[in-house]
Design a protein around this motif. Sequence first.
Motif, PDB file in Angstrom:
ATOM      1  N   ALA A 192       0.909  -0.752  -0.280  1.00 20.64           N
ATOM      2  CA  ALA A 192       0.074   0.494   0.143  1.00 20.64           C
ATOM      3  C   ALA A 192       0.628   1.446  -0.040  1.00 20.64           C
ATOM      4  O   ALA A 192       0.609   1.849  -0.204  1.00 20.64           O
ATOM      5  N   MET A 193       1.685   1.323   1.019  1.00 16.16           N
ATOM      6  CA  MET A 193       2.953   2.496   0.856  1.00 16.16           C
ATOM      7  C   MET A 193       3.263   2.621  -0.945  1.00 16.16           C
ATOM      8  O   MET A 193       3.648   3.981  -0.943  1.00 16.16           O
ATOM      9  N   PHE A 194       4.231   1.790  -1.128  1.00 16.21           N
ATOM     10  CA  PHE A 194       4.281   2.005  -2.463  1.00 16.21           C
ATOM     11  C   PHE A 194       3.246   2.475  -4.401  1.00 16.21           C
ATOM     12  O   PHE A 194       4.072   3.289  -4.782  1.00 16.21           O
ATOM     13  N   GLU A 195       2.536   1.295  -3.923  1.00 16.92           N
ATOM     14  CA  GLU A 195       1.525   1.534  -4.993  1.00 16.92           C
ATOM     15  C   GLU A 195       0.773   3.996  -3.976  1.00 16.92           C
ATOM     16  O   GLU A 195       0.501   4.665  -5.028  1.00 16.92           O
ATOM     17  N   THR A 196       1.336   4.122  -3.092  1.00 14.51           N
ATOM     18  CA  THR A 196       0.272   5.405  -2.946  1.00 14.51           C
ATOM     19  C   THR A 196       0.977   6.318  -3.101  1.00 14.51           C
ATOM     20  O   THR A 196       0.823   6.874  -3.310  1.00 14.51           O
ATOM     21  N   PHE A 197       2.354   6.201  -2.991  1.00 12.45           N
ATOM     22  CA  PHE A 197       3.813   7.668  -2.990  1.00 12.45           C
ATOM     23  C   PHE A 197       4.501   7.279  -3.710  1.00 12.45           C
ATOM     24  O   PHE A 197       5.174   8.197  -4.281  1.00 12.45           O
ATOM     25  N   TRP A 198       4.969   6.174  -4.181  1.00 15.06           N
ATOM     26  CA  TRP A 198       5.966   6.017  -5.250  1.00 15.06           C
ATOM     27  C   TRP A 198       6.269   6.784  -6.714  1.00 15.06           C
ATOM     28  O   TRP A 198       7.127   7.550  -6.992  1.00 15.06           O
ATOM     29  N   ASP A 199       4.252   7.092  -6.826  1.00 15.34           N
ATOM     30  CA  ASP A 199       5.014   7.882  -8.203  1.00 15.34           C
ATOM     31  C   ASP A 199       4.565   9.695  -7.962  1.00 15.34           C
ATOM     32  O   ASP A 199       4.522  10.801  -8.921  1.00 15.34           O
ATOM     33  N   GLU A 200       4.705   9.882  -6.278  1.00 15.43           N
ATOM     34  CA  GLU A 200       4.362  11.414  -6.036  1.00 15.43           C
ATOM     35  C   GLU A 200       5.721  11.948  -6.273  1.00 15.43           C
ATOM     36  O   GLU A 200       7.064  12.158  -6.127  1.00 15.43           O
ATOM     37  N   PRO A 201       5.571  13.293  -7.335  1.00 14.14           N
ATOM     38  CA  PRO A 201       7.451  13.458  -7.298  1.00 14.14           C
ATOM     39  C   PRO A 201       7.518  14.194  -6.321  1.00 14.14           C
ATOM     40  O   PRO A 201       9.023  14.997  -6.228  1.00 14.14           O
ATOM     41  N   TRP A 202       6.584  14.571  -4.996  1.00 13.30           N
ATOM     42  CA  TRP A 202       7.672  15.569  -4.260  1.00 13.30           C
ATOM     43  C   TRP A 202       8.516  14.189  -2.698  1.00 13.30           C
ATOM     44  O   TRP A 202       8.482  14.975  -2.212  1.00 13.30           O
ATOM     45  N   PHE A 203       7.664  12.729  -3.483  1.00 13.14           N
ATOM     46  CA  PHE A 203       8.050  11.729  -2.630  1.00 13.14           C
ATOM     47  C   PHE A 203       9.336  11.844  -2.898  1.00 13.14           C
ATOM     48  O   PHE A 203      10.268  11.427  -4.177  1.00 13.14           O
ATOM     49  N   LYS A 204       9.962  11.863  -1.554  1.00  8.91           N
ATOM     50  CA  LYS A 204      11.521  11.159  -1.700  1.00  8.91           C
ATOM     51  C   LYS A 204      12.070   9.929  -1.466  1.00  8.91           C
ATOM     52  O   LYS A 204      13.328   9.638  -1.563  1.00  8.91           O
ATOM     53  N   GLY A 205      11.162   9.133  -1.133  1.00  6.02           N
ATOM     54  CA  GLY A 205      11.198   8.020  -1.090  1.00  6.02           C
ATOM     55  C   GLY A 205      10.991   7.196   0.922  1.00  6.02           C
ATOM     56  O   GLY A 205      10.624   7.785   1.269  1.00  6.02           O
ATOM     57  N   PHE A 206      11.713   5.533   1.054  1.00  9.71           N
ATOM     58  CA  PHE A 206      11.801   5.505   1.979  1.00  9.71           C
ATOM     59  C   PHE A 206      13.433   4.740   2.423  1.00  9.71           C
ATOM     60  O   PHE A 206      13.867   4.344   1.671  1.00  9.71           O
TER      61      PHE A 206
END
Length: 488
Positions: free
Chosen positions: A444-458
């Motif tokens: 769920a974390m990957f599906e929700t945030f992975w493609d957000e351009p502002w998101f820097k990762g995990f």
Amino acid sequence: MKFSIVVLLCLTLVGCGSGGPFKSVPVSGVVTYEDGSPIPVGGMKVFFHSQTPPKEGMHPRPAMVGVGPDGKFENVTTYKYADGLVVGPHKVTLVAQEANGKASKLIAKECADVRTTPLTVEVTHAGQVLEIKAPKSEPFVLTKCLLALATLAAALSSSVAESPLGFVKGHSWGWVGSRGDYTSPAAAESMRNLAETSADTVCIAFAPNLKTYDTPRFTWGDNNSQMVSDDEVRHAIDLARENGLRVILKPTVNCEDQTWRAWIRFYRPLSEAAWAEWWACFGDFLEHYAKIAAEKNVDAFCLGCEMNSTESFADEWREVIRRVRAAYDGQLTYDANHGRERLVTFWDEVDFLSVSAYYPVAPPEGVTEEEAVASTTPKTEIVATLRQVRDELRDLHQEYRKPILFIETGVTNVRGCARYPWSHPDAELGSPIDEREQANYYEAMFETFWDEPWFKGFAWWDWPARLYPIDEAGGNRGFCIYGKQAEG
């Protein structure tokens, strides 16, 4: 829930007080290039650093404002929304980004650092219109001679490239950092296994202990026989590099009495002197490890973790950050606990925002928590919760125009873990192991945030320096995914 810029600014200033002895006046202004042409960036923030001497033992607070697409700004905020600027001289710094949230290179880089900025303004009266004219960045030209020198330096150096830390695919490693943990053969094997997950970054996390939550002084490194030595920290960094991993160094503090560090405070009786002693010690602590970070050329440095009770001390944090930047010129971040992202008073001082992203999934309407944790939490419920979080964090990014890293996130492999992600292995001993629920949370974390351009990762929590044997993974109740369904 969506928040307006007005509400966001008010929230960041809660508890900060008034301007005290300093008079501020409302101003507006415009930012352009030196020739008067507009600066074609996706977003920009202006920070004003008052050079007025301290009064009554207080320094003026830095001010900030967002710039519109036309380069104009108003509602500059120092102590409360739109109160303006302290009368007197100010240094000015600019943080500009492209539409995709990445740092813009269209403004001279010295304008982003208060130590090097050529930009200044003098505030004299209410209603003043400020003109800020920024120099363009110089085109980068590399001659054959410089190229040869750069190639030679790269061949002679074992350090990684000095480019800014990009998207992070990593794990938090080595917590809590007890003496001997980082130099054992098990540590080398642990780092190799971490790299084999396709991670590209490791966040090395360690901490000394305060005796109690209200003890203002503590020791660290070679002076603390309970925690990893300085050479052990250096060795861990070398292990990461040997495995092709970038490094975030994350020194923080714990309490020996088992109090969560978020509740560190000094109020028996309330003592400004004890707080001053704490800040001096904490500043020395971070500066010490910042020097090691500089020596080893690590990719980023985290200034602490989930220190809720300190986050309103904006001036003290700014002074600590000033000391750290004097020792280390890489990227800085701070790890705010989930739910407190808007309460940190010094986000403007770091290069990217970090969060301990343990976002709980509430039971469906009409279902009690006891009923909910009796079965595996469906991924659809987790995704629904995380989408709300995503929208709120997107708003936070739009305010500060800085990427956001989940420097900690994850769950144990215990049923109900998605309902209380922060829960440690020994907290729910009556719940059965449920690797599917742990995997659901990761997916769920990957599906929700992975493609957000502002998101820097995990930087997933966590990966111990001494791993359990892989054939015991099925019985391990911890956060680590080694050998578990979530790893696949």
